[in-house]
Structure formats: C-alpha cells, structure tokens
Design an enzyme around this catalytic site. Structure first.
Site, short mmCIF file in Angstrom:
data_model
loop_
_atom_site.label_atom_id
_atom_site.label_comp_id
_atom_site.label_asym_id
_atom_site.label_seq_id
_atom_site.Cartn_x
_atom_site.Cartn_y
_atom_site.Cartn_z
N ARG A 95 8.29 -6.72 -1.12
CA ARG A 95 7.53 -5.45 -1.19
C ARG A 95 8.50 -4.30 -1.50
NH1 ARG A 95 2.57 -4.94 1.41
NH2 ARG A 95 2.46 -3.03 0.19
N CYS B 119 -0.19 -12.23 3.15
CA CYS B 119 0.34 -10.86 2.99
C CYS B 119 0.91 -10.31 4.28
CB CYS B 119 -0.77 -9.95 2.48
SG CYS B 119 -2.22 -9.92 3.55
N GLN C 61 0.38 -5.07 -2.96
CA GLN C 61 0.56 -6.37 -2.32
C GLN C 61 0.49 -7.49 -3.36
OE1 GLN C 61 1.05 -7.14 1.15
NE2 GLN C 61 1.58 -9.09 0.21
N ARG D 147 -3.26 5.08 1.94
CA ARG D 147 -3.91 3.95 2.65
C ARG D 147 -5.17 4.52 3.26
NH1 ARG D 147 -1.61 -1.11 5.99
NH2 ARG D 147 -1.05 -1.56 3.82
N HIS E 229 -5.77 -3.98 -2.82
CA HIS E 229 -4.40 -3.84 -2.32
C HIS E 229 -3.46 -4.24 -3.47
CE1 HIS E 229 -1.25 -3.30 0.43
NE2 HIS E 229 -1.43 -4.30 1.26
N ASP F 298 -5.47 -14.72 4.09
CA ASP F 298 -5.33 -13.42 4.75
C ASP F 298 -6.25 -13.44 5.97
OD1 ASP F 298 -4.77 -10.74 5.35
OD2 ASP F 298 -6.07 -9.93 3.78
N1 CP Z 1 0.80 -6.51 3.93
C1 CP Z 1 0.72 -5.21 4.28
O1 CP Z 1 0.24 -4.35 3.53
O2 CP Z 1 1.21 -4.95 5.51
P1 CP Z 1 1.09 -3.58 6.33
O3 CP Z 1 -0.36 -3.44 6.70
O4 CP Z 1 2.00 -3.75 7.50
O5 CP Z 1 1.51 -2.45 5.41
N1 NVA Z 2 -7.05 -7.59 4.48
C1 NVA Z 2 -6.12 -6.93 5.39
C2 NVA Z 2 -4.81 -6.75 4.72
C3 NVA Z 2 -3.74 -6.09 5.56
C4 NVA Z 2 -2.45 -5.91 4.85
C5 NVA Z 2 -6.70 -5.62 5.85
O1 NVA Z 2 -7.27 -4.88 5.03
O2 NVA Z 2 -6.63 -5.33 7.05
#
Ligand code: CP
Ligand code: NVA
Length: 305
Positions: free
Chosen positions: A289, A261, A131, A101, A128, A221
């Site tokens: 997930r 998400c 997701q 991440r 992502h 989102d």
């Molecule tokens: N949707 C998602 O990726 O959630 P987190 O940021 O909690 O991992």
């Molecule tokens: N678009 C959001 C998704 C989080 C799961 C972000 O990147 O913060």
C-alpha cells in the site's frame, strides 16, 4: 487535474504507469532512498471511518515524497457544519490533493465535483480503488504477467470486490465471485462493468469450490464492512459456507495464494491456519500500500518519476 474515485477513472496504460512508478519508488525505498518528487505539496486526509493501512501509508508516502499531510477527522464538519460544496471549494484552495474515506460514495462524488484539486477515494461503501491497485500490483510481483490469470473472490460482494472486478477487467485478469444470493453484485454495478470494462471475463457463482478451481489467488474480505454492524448476525448466517479455510483451499490449484485487504475477522471469513499459512500474502499486500500510494500520488500530481 485528475481524480481517482473508482478504477473506471484509469485506463490500463495509466494503471501500468502507476505500477512502474511504484516499482521504481519501492526499489529506491529498499536502498534507503526517499525521492522528493512532491516537495511542498500538501495532502489532506478526510476520514469518516477508522483506518490503519490507508491513513498511515498515505501519510508516510507523502512524507517520503517531500510533501506534508493533514489528518481531518469528523470534527472538521464535512457536510454538517457547512455544505459539502462550500467545504470542498475552501479545502481544495489550501491543499493539492484530498484523500477521502467516506460513509457514502455519493458524498465523495459531491466533494470531488466542487473541488479544484485532485480527490482520491480512500474507501467508500461502494469502492476501494487504492486497495485493489495495491493488490493487483502485489499479484503481479508474485506471478509476473497478470493477463489470463484467474482471481477468485469468495465472500461478500462488497466495495473491495467491486474494485477488484474493475481492476481485473482493466488488466485482462479473469474474475470469479463466489457469494450467496443477495451478496453478489447488483444490476447497476453489473451494468457499469459492461460499460467500463467490456472485455472483463467474469463468473459469478454460489459455489466457492467451483470458484477457486483455476485461481492463481483466492481473495476474501470481512463479511460485515464498516457501517454494516447492525447486519452482523444475518451476514454470519448468510456467508457461513463462504469461509476461506484449508478445506476450500484444497480445491484451488497447488501454490494458489491467499489474499485479504485486512483488517480480518479471524474465524469468520478466514481461518487462522490460512491467513497465517505459507500461501498467505496479506502482509505483502498491506506493505505494498505504501509504494502504490506513492505511485498514485506521484502520477496524479504530475511529478512522474
Ligand atoms: N485495507 C485497508 O484499507 O485498511 P484500513 O481500513 O486499515 O485503512
Ligand atoms: N470491506 C471493508 C474493507 C476495509 C478495508 C470495509 O469497508 O469495512
């Protein structure tokens, strides 16, 4: 050795295979079975941003599969204590898969280039993919066949929206994006969609009501993603007309699902009555997930069920 950096890395047949493994593992999980498909395998989670769903579903998932996980936060010094290349060569000598991440998609690509084990994108500013796989798996559970259905995404054309568009292209789903100018897909991403999913049927509009008119599901989102906090006020203003609320959903077909998400900013991109309402499947998405991460890990590491 395969990576999952974006959904462009997977063919539609491979996505179907991941879904089939996920489905099998999900039904076994419901019966209390934890099939140890990956005994002794080690997964590193290299995370520069917070996470609940991605971190815990991957950690629980590898544990169900008989493997182990190592959580590596920022203190591990990825790209600061030593070069990304040195870091990647060493870490990938120890573990079988790295879930990343990252604040920067480019940094993930550089890590993958120098790794000798599989690398999975657990969210970057650009994409992502895990997701989107889980979301499309969830939608398929709800509606059966996905081909020819329409998914409407209302709000910021962000990492999640990009991955959904690619996934829809791979699986024959029409994708509609409703976003204001400046928050739609950029020219570079549009060109990559033409290359990676030439058959994608996509509509981009500034009109959210038009966007949801034929949708089997309406997705949104957050307006301000992680790393964009300094833009919060400007984004609230620009996206104010793109909230998914009961009025907007009244323009969607009866029975259309609401998807997100998570985490959500209630009162911004979605209202409480919608996210807590009968059409909302946000908890199913999050729960899946776990099963889809297991499908991804089992497929990627070659221990296919
Ligand atoms: N949707 C998602 O990726 O959630 P987190 O940021 O909690 O991992
Ligand atoms: N678009 C959001 C998704 C989080 C799961 C972000 O990147 O913060």
């Amino acid at each position: 050795m395969r990576n999952l950096i974006t959904l462009a890395d997977l063919s539609s047949g491979e996505i179907e295979r991941i879904f089939a493994i996920s489905e099998d593992l999900k039904s076994k999980h419901a019966k209390g079975l934890r099939e140890a498909l990956l005994p002794g395998r080690v997964m590193a989670l290299l995370f520069e941003k917070p996470s609940l769903r991605t971190r815990v579903s991957f950690e629980a998932g590898i544990s169900h599969l008989g493997g182990n996980s190592l959580f590596l936060g920022e203190e591990v010094g990825w790209g600061s204590r030593e070069s990304i290349a040195d870091f990647a060569r060493v870490l990938s000598a120890y573990v079988d898969v790295i879930v990343v991440r990252s604040k920067s998609h480019q940094k993930l690509i550089e890590l993958a280039e120098h790794s000798t084990c599989s690398v999975i994108n657990g969210l970057t500013d650009y994409a992502h993919p895990c997701q989107a796989l889980s979301d499309l798996y969830t939608l398929r559970e709800l509606v059966g066949s996905l081909r020819g259905q329409t998914l409407a995404y209302v709000g910021d054309g962000n990492n999640v929206a990009r991955s959904l568009a690619l996934g829809c292209g791979k699986l024959g789903i029409r994708f509609v994006l409703a976003a204001p100018e400046g928050y739609q897909f950029d020219a570079e991403f549009l060109a990559s969609l033409k290359r990676d999913v030439p058959k994608l049927k996509m509509t981009v509009t500034t009109d959210p009501r038009q966007a949801v008119a034929d949708a089997v599901a309406v997705y949104t989102d957050v307006w301000t993603s992680m790393g964009q906090e300094s833009e919060t006020a400007a984004r609230r203003t620009a996206l104010a007309d793109y909230q998914v609320n009961a009025e907007l959903l009244s323009h969607a077909p009866k029975g259309a699902f609401f998807m997100h998400c998570l985490p959500a900013r209630r009162g911004e991109e979605v209202t409480d009555d919608v996210i807590d309402g009968a059409s909302s499947v946000v908890v199913d998405q999050a729960a899946n997930r776990l099963h889809v991460q297991k499908g991804i890990l089992a497929w990627l590491l070659g221990a296919q069920a």
